[in-house]
Design an enzyme around this catalytic site. Structure first.
Site, PDB file in Angstrom:
ATOM      1  N   TYR A  22     -14.398   5.839   4.680  1.00 48.74           N
ATOM      2  CA  TYR A  22     -13.503   6.693   5.325  1.00 48.74           C
ATOM      3  C   TYR A  22     -14.194   7.811   6.227  1.00 48.74           C
ATOM      4  CZ  TYR A  22      -9.958   4.818   2.759  1.00 48.74           C
ATOM      5  OH  TYR A  22      -8.714   3.990   2.237  1.00 48.74           O
ATOM      6  N   TYR A 154      -1.381   3.956  -3.878  1.00 47.78           N
ATOM      7  CA  TYR A 154      -2.708   3.387  -3.278  1.00 47.78           C
ATOM      8  C   TYR A 154      -2.954   2.106  -3.907  1.00 47.78           C
ATOM      9  CZ  TYR A 154      -7.500   2.710  -1.691  1.00 47.78           C
ATOM     10  OH  TYR A 154      -8.633   2.274  -1.072  1.00 47.78           O
ATOM     11  N   ASP A 255      -0.337  -2.438 -10.705  1.00 50.95           N
ATOM     12  CA  ASP A 255      -1.745  -2.358 -10.267  1.00 50.95           C
ATOM     13  C   ASP A 255      -2.573  -1.541 -11.054  1.00 50.95           C
ATOM     14  OD1 ASP A 255      -4.347  -1.545  -9.158  1.00 50.95           O
ATOM     15  OD2 ASP A 255      -3.407  -1.305  -7.033  1.00 50.95           O
ATOM     16  N   LYS A 284     -12.225  -1.731 -10.920  1.00 50.55           N
ATOM     17  CA  LYS A 284     -12.930  -0.442 -11.322  1.00 50.55           C
ATOM     18  C   LYS A 284     -14.009  -0.451 -12.593  1.00 50.55           C
ATOM     19  CE  LYS A 284     -11.206   2.503  -8.002  1.00 50.55           C
ATOM     20  NZ  LYS A 284      -9.985   2.515  -7.153  1.00 50.55           N
TER      21      LYS A 284
HETATM   22  C1  LIG Z   1      -9.486   1.710  -6.176  1.00 50.48           C
HETATM   23  C2  LIG Z   1      -8.121   0.962  -6.168  1.00 50.48           C
HETATM   24  C3  LIG Z   1      -7.873  -0.176  -5.383  1.00 50.48           C
HETATM   25  C4  LIG Z   1      -8.746  -0.966  -4.427  1.00 50.48           C
HETATM   26  O1  LIG Z   1     -10.273  -1.295  -5.269  1.00 50.48           O
HETATM   27  P1  LIG Z   1     -11.411  -1.800  -4.351  1.00 50.48           P
HETATM   28  O2  LIG Z   1     -12.255  -2.281  -5.508  1.00 50.48           O
HETATM   29  O3  LIG Z   1     -11.832  -0.382  -3.853  1.00 50.48           O
HETATM   30  O4  LIG Z   1     -11.099  -2.646  -3.355  1.00 50.48           O
HETATM   31  C5  LIG Z   1      -6.762  -0.633  -5.735  1.00 50.48           C
HETATM   32  N1  LIG Z   1      -5.667  -0.169  -6.287  1.00 50.48           N
HETATM   33  C6  LIG Z   1      -5.856   0.923  -7.134  1.00 50.48           C
HETATM   34  C7  LIG Z   1      -4.978   1.527  -7.914  1.00 50.48           C
HETATM   35  C8  LIG Z   1      -7.265   1.656  -6.773  1.00 50.48           C
HETATM   36  O5  LIG Z   1      -7.509   2.765  -7.624  1.00 50.48           O
END
Ligand SMILES: *Cc1c(COP(=O)(O)O)cnc(C)c1O
Length: 434
Positions: A22, A154, A255, A284
């Site tokens: 960003y 997000y 997610d 992550k």
């Molecule tokens: C960080 C994140 C993503 C994206 O993952 P990247 O490895 O950065 O592409 C998607 N969903 C959530 C909830 C996240 O915290």
């Protein structure tokens, strides 16, 4: 050996050539130059505010749960490197990917059964969405191609994920009219412990029912909304979503890229609700922050549906799919996590954060302090002054990366009590000065 570059030269070249997350080009604020990292400490190439070492309050964005340069993860990486760092996954397979997939199926809620190993979180969300759309196509319902989510979320920076990020607050406002138009419920009422709000639950049910004909899936971050605003909600809403999705023939995606692997106090946030989604994304902390890897898990029903289509395959296959090096480290990282009383460590950090961040609530300009698991958040009543807040934290010897009106921390689980107290002092200082 290439010529060594001085810190000054590196920062100059960085500013001229290298994009940061960003960030503008060329960069306007100099990043800190990290030379190495070990345990919970980042070592700087040159001192900043008198500090040549910083305690990491961010786990490199939720990922480095075991800290840096961990002997067990190093050994897993070295061992795999000597065998092979990568081979293609089309037509070939290997032990690290197979073992990891089996491990993920074992530790995630039943009946998640099949694993797609993707290269990053955003890609795993793309794959999750593709799975759901393809599922309905295969079943002869191609109109079911939209997604429903709640505001404040997000899900990543590629196209489908962006379309379900918060449509107002985020960086993605820019793309209105270009992205697929999804359906948004209000953000879930705040508070992990708050009793579920019946009117809100009714709104969720009503929206899912009304749009069922065109909905492929509901996608949400369970319990904690991360980069969309660091807010927590009652697990009860996940049960509402599960029931409404079942009632109306809509798939449910969780997610768990940020919440997975213990961060919220449950191995997966879905565990707080006792709910299993049809599709789950992990990323992550999957490799303990060592390498980029993500996974999309789905149930046998989803896989079976896809395989009944005119195109009976999941049409996705990245070059670095199932990367053996990342998979070997991921398995070692999961082993390492489960071999210890991680829940006790997360609880200890939760207690430390509650005590250490409480004083911030007294500062003028602080709207709320909230803690869940190993996540501590101080929300201001104004946009944070990034430069001032970062400087204040660095002066305390801590690395923090605030955004919007939020100063927050999710420390590595190995953070000792003294370092945790230091992180809390830094968050308080950043809240005062930012
Ligand atoms: C960080 C994140 C993503 C994206 O993952 P990247 O490895 O950065 O592409 C998607 N969903 C959530 C909830 C996240 O915290």
């Amino acid at each position: 050996m290439p010529e060594p570059l001085s810190p000054g030269e590196l920062l100059d070249l960085d500013r001229q050539h290298v994009w940061h997350p960003y960030g503008p080009m060329p960069g306007r604020t100099a990043p800190l130059l990290v030379e190495s990292a070990s345990g919970v400490r980042l070592r700087l190439a040159e001192p900043v505010e008198g500090r040549d070492e910083l305690v990491d309050g961010m786990s490199s964005w939720w990922s480095a749960v075991h800290g840096y340069n961990h002997p067990v993860l190093n050994e897993a990486a070295h061992g795999q490197l000597e065998r092979m760092s990568h081979v293609m996954f089309g037509g070939l397979t290997h032990e690290p990917a197979v073992r990891l997939a089996k491990r993920l199926v074992d530790i995630t809620p039943e009946p998640l059964e099949h694993v797609f190993l993707a290269d990053s979180g955003s890609v795993s969300v793309e794959v999750a969405v593709k799975m759901c759309l393809q599922y309905w196509r295969s079943l002869g319902k191609p109109r079911k191609q939209r997604l429903l989510t709640w505001r404040g979320g997000y899900h990543g920076d590629t196209w489908q994920p962006m379309s379900v990020c918060d449509p107002d607050g985020g960086m993605h406002e820019l793309w209105q009219g270009v992205l697929p138009r999804q359906i948004f419920a209000d953000a879930p009422p705040a508070g992990f412990d708050a009793a579920p709000d019946e009117a809100y639950a009714a709104q969720l049910r009503e929206l899912i029912g009304r749009h069922a004909e065109e909905l492929a899936a509901v996608i949400v971050e369970p319990v904690v909304q991360g980069a969309g605003g660091m807010s927590f909600h009652s697990p009860g809403y996940l049960r509402v979503l599960r029931e409404a999705c079942d009632a109306h023939g809509v798939l449910l995606i969780f997610d768990e890229i940020a919440t997975g692997f213990g961060r919220t106090g449950s191995l997966f946030a879905a565990g707080h609700a006792g709910v299993t989604p049809d599709v789950m994304c992990l990323g992550k902390a999957l490799t303990g922050g060592y390498l980029t890897l993500a996974a999309t898990l789905c149930t046998a029903d989803v896989a079976d549906g896809i395989s009944r289509g005119a195109l009976p395959v999941l049409a996705h296959g990245p070059t670095f799919m199932g990367n053996p090096l990342a998979a070997a480290v991921a398995e070692a990282s999961i082993e390492l996590l489960l071999s210890q009383d991680w829940a006790q460590e997360v609880k200890r950090i939760e207690t430390g954060l509650r005590e250490g961040l409480a004083p911030a609530a007294e500062h003028a300009g602080v709207r709320e302090v909230r803690v869940l698991g190993a996540i501590g958040v101080v929300q201001l009543d104004h946009e944070v002054d990034m430069a001032a807040a970062t400087r204040a934290a660095v002066r305390e010897g801590v690395w923090l990366r605030p955004f919007r009106d939020l100063i927050y921390t999710m420390p590595p689980y190995i953070t000792g009590d003294d370092d945790l107290a230091r992180i809390c002092a830094a968050v308080c200082a950043a809240a005062r000065e930012g």
